[in-house]
Motif scaffolding. Sequence first.
Motif, PDB file in Angstrom:
ATOM      1  N   GLU A  46       0.780  -1.234   0.025  1.00  0.00           N
ATOM      2  CA  GLU A  46       0.011  -0.128  -0.052  1.00  0.00           C
ATOM      3  C   GLU A  46       0.694   1.058   0.186  1.00  0.00           C
ATOM      4  N   ALA A  48       4.072   1.461  -1.123  1.00  0.00           N
ATOM      5  CA  ALA A  48       4.643   1.796  -2.273  1.00  0.00           C
ATOM      6  C   ALA A  48       3.550   2.256  -3.704  1.00  0.00           C
ATOM      7  N   ALA A  49       2.161   1.800  -3.387  1.00  0.00           N
ATOM      8  CA  ALA A  49       1.203   2.360  -4.230  1.00  0.00           C
ATOM      9  C   ALA A  49       1.076   3.852  -4.109  1.00  0.00           C
ATOM     10  N   ARG A  51       3.227   5.966  -2.847  1.00  0.00           N
ATOM     11  CA  ARG A  51       4.385   6.727  -3.397  1.00  0.00           C
ATOM     12  C   ARG A  51       4.388   7.034  -4.804  1.00  0.00           C
ATOM     13  N   GLU A  52       4.008   6.010  -5.637  1.00  0.00           N
ATOM     14  CA  GLU A  52       3.557   6.146  -7.012  1.00  0.00           C
ATOM     15  C   GLU A  52       2.675   7.312  -7.406  1.00  0.00           C
ATOM     16  N   ARG A  53       1.930   7.657  -6.450  1.00  0.00           N
ATOM     17  CA  ARG A  53       0.920   8.557  -6.706  1.00  0.00           C
ATOM     18  C   ARG A  53       1.173  10.107  -6.508  1.00  0.00           C
ATOM     19  N   PRO A  56       6.593  14.332  -8.083  1.00  0.00           N
ATOM     20  CA  PRO A  56       8.206  14.293  -7.704  1.00  0.00           C
ATOM     21  C   PRO A  56       8.532  15.330  -6.646  1.00  0.00           C
TER      22      PRO A  56
END
Length: 60
Positions: A46, A48-49, A51-53, A56
Amino acid sequence: MNTTRPTPPELAQNARQHAAAIPAQLAETMAENARLKTIAITVMLEIAALRERLPPAAGE
């Protein structure tokens, strides 16, 4: 000496005999550890998911 590999029914029987030898408290502890590991893995996925959203960070 028997050099043949055990058949699946023999392996299952061995597993049942070994499982029966585990004290109840140890079995409960092992089950709880497995449950906690599952929760930890879920939380990491969760994170990791999420962080992708994120956009930057400044400076990257």
